[in-house]
Design a protein around this motif. Sequence first.
Motif, PDB file in Angstrom:
ATOM      1  N   ARG A 171       0.845  -1.188   0.000  1.00 41.51           N
ATOM      2  CA  ARG A 171       0.000   0.000   0.000  1.00 41.51           C
ATOM      3  C   ARG A 171       0.886   1.246   0.000  1.00 41.51           C
ATOM      4  O   ARG A 171       1.762   1.400   0.844  1.00 41.51           O
ATOM      5  CB  ARG A 171      -0.896  -0.027   1.239  1.00 41.51           C
ATOM      6  N   GLY A 172       0.670   2.115  -0.964  1.00 40.41           N
ATOM      7  CA  GLY A 172       1.407   3.360  -1.056  1.00 40.41           C
ATOM      8  C   GLY A 172       2.762   3.261  -1.735  1.00 40.41           C
ATOM      9  O   GLY A 172       3.364   4.265  -2.046  1.00 40.41           O
ATOM     10  N   LEU A 173       3.265   2.043  -1.936  1.00 36.70           N
ATOM     11  CA  LEU A 173       4.585   1.879  -2.542  1.00 36.70           C
ATOM     12  C   LEU A 173       4.548   1.155  -3.881  1.00 36.70           C
ATOM     13  O   LEU A 173       5.514   1.189  -4.622  1.00 36.70           O
ATOM     14  CB  LEU A 173       5.516   1.107  -1.595  1.00 36.70           C
ATOM     15  N   GLY A 174       3.452   0.468  -4.167  1.00 31.32           N
ATOM     16  CA  GLY A 174       3.368  -0.313  -5.394  1.00 31.32           C
ATOM     17  C   GLY A 174       3.977  -1.695  -5.225  1.00 31.32           C
ATOM     18  O   GLY A 174       4.160  -2.176  -4.111  1.00 31.32           O
ATOM     19  N   THR A 175       4.320  -2.310  -6.335  1.00 35.02           N
ATOM     20  CA  THR A 175       4.886  -3.656  -6.294  1.00 35.02           C
ATOM     21  C   THR A 175       6.371  -3.584  -5.963  1.00 35.02           C
ATOM     22  O   THR A 175       7.123  -2.841  -6.587  1.00 35.02           O
ATOM     23  CB  THR A 175       4.696  -4.367  -7.647  1.00 35.02           C
ATOM     24  N   ILE A 176       6.774  -4.368  -4.982  1.00 35.93           N
ATOM     25  CA  ILE A 176       8.183  -4.477  -4.608  1.00 35.93           C
ATOM     26  C   ILE A 176       8.612  -5.908  -4.913  1.00 35.93           C
ATOM     27  O   ILE A 176       8.031  -6.864  -4.384  1.00 35.93           O
ATOM     28  CB  ILE A 176       8.417  -4.129  -3.126  1.00 35.93           C
ATOM     29  N   PRO A 177       9.625  -6.051  -5.767  1.00 43.04           N
ATOM     30  CA  PRO A 177      10.065  -7.394  -6.147  1.00 43.04           C
ATOM     31  C   PRO A 177      10.516  -8.233  -4.944  1.00 43.04           C
ATOM     32  O   PRO A 177      11.192  -7.729  -4.044  1.00 43.04           O
ATOM     33  CB  PRO A 177      11.240  -7.145  -7.096  1.00 43.04           C
ATOM     34  N   MET A 178      10.109  -9.475  -4.954  1.00 45.25           N
ATOM     35  CA  MET A 178      10.549 -10.490  -3.993  1.00 45.25           C
ATOM     36  C   MET A 178      10.380 -10.062  -2.532  1.00 45.25           C
ATOM     37  O   MET A 178      11.185 -10.391  -1.676  1.00 45.25           O
ATOM     38  CB  MET A 178      11.999 -10.884  -4.265  1.00 45.25           C
ATOM     39  N   SER A 179       9.305  -9.359  -2.242  1.00 49.13           N
ATOM     40  CA  SER A 179       9.066  -8.857  -0.886  1.00 49.13           C
ATOM     41  C   SER A 179       7.892  -9.532  -0.191  1.00 49.13           C
ATOM     42  O   SER A 179       7.549  -9.174   0.930  1.00 49.13           O
ATOM     43  CB  SER A 179       8.821  -7.348  -0.920  1.00 49.13           C
ATOM     44  N   GLY A 180       7.293 -10.512  -0.845  1.00 46.38           N
ATOM     45  CA  GLY A 180       6.191 -11.243  -0.242  1.00 46.38           C
ATOM     46  C   GLY A 180       6.560 -12.698  -0.062  1.00 46.38           C
ATOM     47  O   GLY A 180       7.553 -13.180  -0.617  1.00 46.38           O
ATOM     48  N   LEU A 181       5.788 -13.389   0.733  1.00 46.65           N
ATOM     49  CA  LEU A 181       5.987 -14.825   0.935  1.00 46.65           C
ATOM     50  C   LEU A 181       4.746 -15.565   0.452  1.00 46.65           C
ATOM     51  O   LEU A 181       3.636 -15.247   0.874  1.00 46.65           O
ATOM     52  CB  LEU A 181       6.230 -15.137   2.417  1.00 46.65           C
ATOM     53  N   VAL A 182       4.956 -16.515  -0.434  1.00 48.27           N
ATOM     54  CA  VAL A 182       3.877 -17.367  -0.922  1.00 48.27           C
ATOM     55  C   VAL A 182       4.243 -18.814  -0.624  1.00 48.27           C
ATOM     56  O   VAL A 182       5.412 -19.136  -0.400  1.00 48.27           O
ATOM     57  CB  VAL A 182       3.617 -17.165  -2.436  1.00 48.27           C
ATOM     58  N   LEU A 183       3.237 -19.671  -0.647  1.00 48.18           N
ATOM     59  CA  LEU A 183       3.487 -21.077  -0.342  1.00 48.18           C
ATOM     60  C   LEU A 183       4.261 -21.740  -1.470  1.00 48.18           C
ATOM     61  O   LEU A 183       3.983 -21.517  -2.644  1.00 48.18           O
ATOM     62  CB  LEU A 183       2.156 -21.802  -0.108  1.00 48.18           C
ATOM     63  N   LYS A 184       5.233 -22.567  -1.083  1.00 54.58           N
ATOM     64  CA  LYS A 184       6.028 -23.319  -2.053  1.00 54.58           C
ATOM     65  C   LYS A 184       5.179 -24.418  -2.680  1.00 54.58           C
ATOM     66  O   LYS A 184       4.166 -24.840  -2.113  1.00 54.58           O
ATOM     67  CB  LYS A 184       7.237 -23.959  -1.370  1.00 54.58           C
ATOM     68  N   GLY A 185       5.636 -24.924  -3.804  1.00 54.33           N
ATOM     69  CA  GLY A 185       4.941 -25.953  -4.567  1.00 54.33           C
ATOM     70  C   GLY A 185       4.285 -27.053  -3.753  1.00 54.33           C
ATOM     71  O   GLY A 185       3.075 -27.290  -3.886  1.00 54.33           O
ATOM     72  N   PRO A 186       5.025 -27.764  -2.895  1.00 54.29           N
ATOM     73  CA  PRO A 186       4.405 -28.873  -2.154  1.00 54.29           C
ATOM     74  C   PRO A 186       3.269 -28.448  -1.226  1.00 54.29           C
ATOM     75  O   PRO A 186       2.447 -29.258  -0.832  1.00 54.29           O
ATOM     76  CB  PRO A 186       5.552 -29.449  -1.326  1.00 54.29           C
ATOM     77  N   TYR A 187       3.223 -27.159  -0.889  1.00 54.59           N
ATOM     78  CA  TYR A 187       2.213 -26.666   0.052  1.00 54.59           C
ATOM     79  C   TYR A 187       1.127 -25.853  -0.624  1.00 54.59           C
ATOM     80  O   TYR A 187       0.231 -25.345   0.043  1.00 54.59           O
ATOM     81  CB  TYR A 187       2.893 -25.863   1.170  1.00 54.59           C
ATOM     82  N   ARG A 188       1.187 -25.733  -1.930  1.00 60.07           N
ATOM     83  CA  ARG A 188       0.178 -24.932  -2.635  1.00 60.07           C
ATOM     84  C   ARG A 188      -1.210 -25.538  -2.535  1.00 60.07           C
ATOM     85  O   ARG A 188      -2.195 -24.834  -2.744  1.00 60.07           O
ATOM     86  CB  ARG A 188       0.581 -24.740  -4.102  1.00 60.07           C
ATOM     87  N   ARG A 189      -1.306 -26.805  -2.207  1.00 59.34           N
ATOM     88  CA  ARG A 189      -2.646 -27.396  -2.044  1.00 59.34           C
ATOM     89  C   ARG A 189      -3.387 -26.758  -0.860  1.00 59.34           C
ATOM     90  O   ARG A 189      -4.584 -26.868  -0.749  1.00 59.34           O
ATOM     91  CB  ARG A 189      -2.554 -28.910  -1.873  1.00 59.34           C
ATOM     92  N   PHE A 190      -2.648 -26.079   0.020  1.00 61.68           N
ATOM     93  CA  PHE A 190      -3.244 -25.363   1.148  1.00 61.68           C
ATOM     94  C   PHE A 190      -3.514 -23.906   0.805  1.00 61.68           C
ATOM     95  O   PHE A 190      -4.019 -23.170   1.637  1.00 61.68           O
ATOM     96  CB  PHE A 190      -2.326 -25.414   2.366  1.00 61.68           C
ATOM     97  N   ASP A 191      -3.155 -23.461  -0.390  1.00 58.48           N
ATOM     98  CA  ASP A 191      -3.259 -22.060  -0.766  1.00 58.48           C
ATOM     99  C   ASP A 191      -4.693 -21.713  -1.153  1.00 58.48           C
ATOM    100  O   ASP A 191      -5.199 -22.179  -2.166  1.00 58.48           O
ATOM    101  CB  ASP A 191      -2.304 -21.757  -1.913  1.00 58.48           C
ATOM    102  N   ALA A 192      -5.338 -20.886  -0.345  1.00 54.99           N
ATOM    103  CA  ALA A 192      -6.735 -20.501  -0.610  1.00 54.99           C
ATOM    104  C   ALA A 192      -6.862 -19.772  -1.947  1.00 54.99           C
ATOM    105  O   ALA A 192      -7.876 -19.892  -2.624  1.00 54.99           O
ATOM    106  CB  ALA A 192      -7.273 -19.631   0.522  1.00 54.99           C
ATOM    107  N   ALA A 193      -5.831 -19.017  -2.343  1.00 51.71           N
ATOM    108  CA  ALA A 193      -5.895 -18.291  -3.611  1.00 51.71           C
ATOM    109  C   ALA A 193      -5.849 -19.241  -4.806  1.00 51.71           C
ATOM    110  O   ALA A 193      -6.408 -18.951  -5.853  1.00 51.71           O
ATOM    111  CB  ALA A 193      -4.750 -17.291  -3.695  1.00 51.71           C
ATOM    112  N   GLU A 194      -5.206 -20.376  -4.639  1.00 50.37           N
ATOM    113  CA  GLU A 194      -5.128 -21.358  -5.724  1.00 50.37           C
ATOM    114  C   GLU A 194      -6.479 -22.023  -5.917  1.00 50.37           C
ATOM    115  O   GLU A 194      -6.799 -22.571  -6.898  1.00 50.37           O
ATOM    116  CB  GLU A 194      -4.065 -22.418  -5.424  1.00 50.37           C
TER     117      GLU A 194
END
Length: 194
Positions: A171-194
Amino acid sequence: EKARGADIQIVYSPLDSLALAKDNPDKTVVFLAVGFETTAPTAAATLLQAETEGLTNFTMLTAHKTAPPAIRALIASPETKVDGFLLPGHVSSIIGVEPYRFLSEEFTVPAVVAGFEPLDILQSIYMLAKQIAAGDARIENQYKRAVPDGGNKAALAIMDRVYESADTVWRGLGTIPMSGLVLKGPYRRFDAAE
């Protein structure tokens, strides 16, 4: 969403969301995981516990952000005129001091990892002011009682197991590269966004 009929509950621990999933096997429980490096390890541990317990109705929506890329984006901006940084003690208790070295090495900007008590803040400002007055650019750790230089190895290991870095919007800064944490491949089955 609650006003539109969604069942939204506040939990005091990520583990409370697992209890909700167990108690409501006919519903999908989505845990909103927010915060910085301080909250990411407990959310990751909760996800691993859900996996261990075989919960198929538990998901997580990750909104974790990491501090060093945001600090880098701020200091790299031509509009930013910063003489020094007081660095976040709680984040640093997880990641340690090393991830901030770029400030002194690349940008010659001094910084101090600061605690949160009034005397911590005063001492940190004093340490930073001394560096600025001397023309130094080091990363100092005022909050040594809570921040080991190498960080919390167990917390870092669980984060590395579950998450990977990704571009994210601030918010207020825009997109910052590599500054977020997302679930890795083996755990994407738990990803609500997926």
